[in-house]
Design a protein around this motif. Structure first.
Motif, PDB file in Angstrom:
ATOM      1  N   GLN A   1       0.836  -1.183   0.000  1.00  0.00           N
ATOM      2  CA  GLN A   1       0.000   0.000   0.000  1.00  0.00           C
ATOM      3  C   GLN A   1       0.875   1.238   0.000  1.00  0.00           C
ATOM      4  OE1 GLN A   1      -2.573  -0.237   3.382  1.00  0.00           O
ATOM      5  NE2 GLN A   1      -3.985  -1.597   2.369  1.00  0.00           N
ATOM      6  N   ASN A   2       0.373   2.275  -0.619  1.00  0.00           N
ATOM      7  CA  ASN A   2       1.067   3.562  -0.605  1.00  0.00           C
ATOM      8  C   ASN A   2       0.478   4.418   0.505  1.00  0.00           C
ATOM      9  OD1 ASN A   2       2.730   3.062  -2.805  1.00  0.00           O
ATOM     10  ND2 ASN A   2       1.104   3.554  -4.233  1.00  0.00           N
ATOM     11  N   PHE A   3       1.337   4.855   1.430  1.00  0.00           N
ATOM     12  CA  PHE A   3       0.914   5.669   2.556  1.00  0.00           C
ATOM     13  C   PHE A   3       1.431   7.094   2.396  1.00  0.00           C
ATOM     14  CE2 PHE A   3       1.490   1.393   4.602  1.00  0.00           C
ATOM     15  CZ  PHE A   3       0.146   1.146   4.842  1.00  0.00           C
ATOM     16  N   LEU A   4       0.604   8.061   2.782  1.00  0.00           N
ATOM     17  CA  LEU A   4       1.020   9.455   2.842  1.00  0.00           C
ATOM     18  C   LEU A   4       0.614  10.007   4.198  1.00  0.00           C
ATOM     19  CD1 LEU A   4       0.033  10.760  -0.685  1.00  0.00           C
ATOM     20  CD2 LEU A   4       2.324  10.263   0.172  1.00  0.00           C
ATOM     21  N   PRO A   5       1.449  10.709   4.909  1.00  0.00           N
ATOM     22  CA  PRO A   5       2.824  11.021   4.520  1.00  0.00           C
ATOM     23  C   PRO A   5       3.699   9.767   4.568  1.00  0.00           C
ATOM     24  CG  PRO A   5       2.440  11.724   6.769  1.00  0.00           C
ATOM     25  CD  PRO A   5       1.122  11.222   6.245  1.00  0.00           C
ATOM     26  N   VAL A   6       4.762   9.780   3.793  1.00  0.00           N
ATOM     27  CA  VAL A   6       5.667   8.636   3.763  1.00  0.00           C
ATOM     28  C   VAL A   6       6.367   8.494   5.110  1.00  0.00           C
ATOM     29  CG1 VAL A   6       6.015   8.705   1.264  1.00  0.00           C
ATOM     30  CG2 VAL A   6       7.570   9.950   2.762  1.00  0.00           C
ATOM     31  N   ASN A   7       6.790   7.300   5.411  1.00  0.00           N
ATOM     32  CA  ASN A   7       7.449   7.005   6.682  1.00  0.00           C
ATOM     33  C   ASN A   7       8.653   7.925   6.885  1.00  0.00           C
ATOM     34  OD1 ASN A   7       7.664   5.511   9.080  1.00  0.00           O
ATOM     35  ND2 ASN A   7       9.254   4.227   8.189  1.00  0.00           N
ATOM     36  N   GLY A   8       8.719   8.543   8.067  1.00  0.00           N
ATOM     37  CA  GLY A   8       9.846   9.407   8.400  1.00  0.00           C
ATOM     38  C   GLY A   8       9.704  10.855   7.980  1.00  0.00           C
ATOM     39  N   THR A   9       8.563  11.232   7.410  1.00  0.00           N
ATOM     40  CA  THR A   9       8.347  12.625   7.016  1.00  0.00           C
ATOM     41  C   THR A   9       8.535  13.552   8.215  1.00  0.00           C
ATOM     42  OG1 THR A   9       6.825  12.052   5.231  1.00  0.00           O
ATOM     43  CG2 THR A   9       6.604  14.257   6.156  1.00  0.00           C
TER      44      THR A   9
ATOM     45  N   GLY B   1       2.525  20.027  10.112  1.00  0.00           N
ATOM     46  CA  GLY B   1       1.901  21.096  10.891  1.00  0.00           C
ATOM     47  C   GLY B   1       1.043  20.547  12.022  1.00  0.00           C
ATOM     48  N   GLU B   2       0.144  21.400  12.518  1.00  0.00           N
ATOM     49  CA  GLU B   2      -0.748  21.017  13.603  1.00  0.00           C
ATOM     50  C   GLU B   2      -1.826  20.046  13.148  1.00  0.00           C
ATOM     51  OE1 GLU B   2      -2.360  24.453  15.495  1.00  0.00           O
ATOM     52  OE2 GLU B   2      -0.402  25.228  16.052  1.00  0.00           O
ATOM     53  N   GLN B   3      -1.966  19.920  11.841  1.00  0.00           N
ATOM     54  CA  GLN B   3      -2.951  19.007  11.258  1.00  0.00           C
ATOM     55  C   GLN B   3      -2.281  18.249  10.127  1.00  0.00           C
ATOM     56  OE1 GLN B   3      -6.985  20.492  10.492  1.00  0.00           O
ATOM     57  NE2 GLN B   3      -6.742  19.831   8.383  1.00  0.00           N
ATOM     58  N   GLN B   4      -2.573  16.966  10.019  1.00  0.00           N
ATOM     59  CA  GLN B   4      -1.977  16.162   8.952  1.00  0.00           C
ATOM     60  C   GLN B   4      -3.017  15.186   8.426  1.00  0.00           C
ATOM     61  OE1 GLN B   4       1.192  16.221   7.435  1.00  0.00           O
ATOM     62  NE2 GLN B   4       0.107  14.872   6.057  1.00  0.00           N
ATOM     63  N   ILE B   5      -3.197  15.183   7.106  1.00  0.00           N
ATOM     64  CA  ILE B   5      -4.068  14.186   6.493  1.00  0.00           C
ATOM     65  C   ILE B   5      -3.234  12.947   6.217  1.00  0.00           C
ATOM     66  CG2 ILE B   5      -5.480  13.598   4.492  1.00  0.00           C
ATOM     67  CD1 ILE B   5      -6.133  16.607   4.272  1.00  0.00           C
ATOM     68  N   ILE B   6      -3.691  11.839   6.730  1.00  0.00           N
ATOM     69  CA  ILE B   6      -3.060  10.537   6.507  1.00  0.00           C
ATOM     70  C   ILE B   6      -3.907   9.832   5.453  1.00  0.00           C
ATOM     71  CG2 ILE B   6      -2.588   8.298   7.560  1.00  0.00           C
ATOM     72  CD1 ILE B   6      -2.361   9.880  10.255  1.00  0.00           C
ATOM     73  N   SER B   7      -3.268   9.298   4.422  1.00  0.00           N
ATOM     74  CA  SER B   7      -4.040   8.623   3.383  1.00  0.00           C
ATOM     75  C   SER B   7      -3.325   7.364   2.911  1.00  0.00           C
ATOM     76  CB  SER B   7      -4.314   9.568   2.209  1.00  0.00           C
ATOM     77  OG  SER B   7      -3.109   9.937   1.582  1.00  0.00           O
ATOM     78  N   TRP B   8      -4.083   6.482   2.308  1.00  0.00           N
ATOM     79  CA  TRP B   8      -3.559   5.219   1.819  1.00  0.00           C
ATOM     80  C   TRP B   8      -4.406   4.763   0.642  1.00  0.00           C
ATOM     81  CZ3 TRP B   8      -6.078   6.272   6.251  1.00  0.00           C
ATOM     82  CH2 TRP B   8      -7.318   5.684   6.465  1.00  0.00           C
ATOM     83  N   GLU B   9      -3.860   3.852  -0.140  1.00  0.00           N
ATOM     84  CA  GLU B   9      -4.578   3.307  -1.285  1.00  0.00           C
ATOM     85  C   GLU B   9      -5.249   2.008  -0.914  1.00  0.00           C
ATOM     86  OE1 GLU B   9      -2.061   2.809  -4.663  1.00  0.00           O
ATOM     87  OE2 GLU B   9      -1.601   4.937  -4.820  1.00  0.00           O
ATOM     88  N   ALA B  10      -6.443   1.826  -1.413  1.00  0.00           N
ATOM     89  CA  ALA B  10      -7.144   0.556  -1.216  1.00  0.00           C
ATOM     90  C   ALA B  10      -6.435  -0.520  -2.032  1.00  0.00           C
ATOM     91  CB  ALA B  10      -8.592   0.683  -1.669  1.00  0.00           C
ATOM     92  N   PRO B  11      -6.369  -1.750  -1.527  1.00  0.00           N
ATOM     93  CA  PRO B  11      -5.717  -2.815  -2.292  1.00  0.00           C
ATOM     94  C   PRO B  11      -6.445  -3.098  -3.602  1.00  0.00           C
ATOM     95  CG  PRO B  11      -6.717  -3.677  -0.279  1.00  0.00           C
ATOM     96  CD  PRO B  11      -6.885  -2.201  -0.269  1.00  0.00           C
ATOM     97  N   ALA B  12      -5.679  -3.390  -4.636  1.00  0.00           N
ATOM     98  CA  ALA B  12      -6.250  -3.640  -5.956  1.00  0.00           C
ATOM     99  C   ALA B  12      -7.064  -4.928  -5.999  1.00  0.00           C
ATOM    100  CB  ALA B  12      -5.132  -3.701  -6.996  1.00  0.00           C
TER     101      ALA B  12
END
Length: 87
Positions: free
Chosen positions: A1-9, A13-24
């Motif tokens: 899966q692709n995660f955002l933000p990438v590991n170690g970013t 800021g005070e707010q962060q959107i975490i997102s990922w891709e659904a498996p194909a």
């Protein structure tokens, strides 16, 4: 899966959107989102959500945050999913 933000970013800021891709391959019906500052005792912050993003708010500068996405499907919940972090 692709995660955002990438590991170690760094420098979020005070707010962060975490997102990922659904498996194909499909079969995923929802996701459990775990988020916190202790990687081995992450609290569940969103249960059985259909979407592929979560907004973390109230983040403190210089603090390492960890998150884990656990897909749920017809065969139950995934285990031992990747723990990702950002600062």
């Amino acid at each position: 899966q692709n995660f955002l933000p990438v590991n170690g970013t760094t420098g979020v800021g005070e707010q962060q959107i975490i997102s990922w891709e659904a498996p194909a391959s499909g079969g995923v019906t929802s996701y459990d989102v775990y988020f916190g500052t202790e990687p081995f005792s992450l609290p569940l912050v969103s249960d059985n959500q259909a979407g592929t993003s979560y907004t973390a708010t109230g983040l403190l500068p210089g603090t390492t945050y960890y998150w884990q996405i656990s897909p749920n499907g017809d065969n139950g919940s995934a285990i031992n999913c990747t723990i990702t972090s950002f600062i």
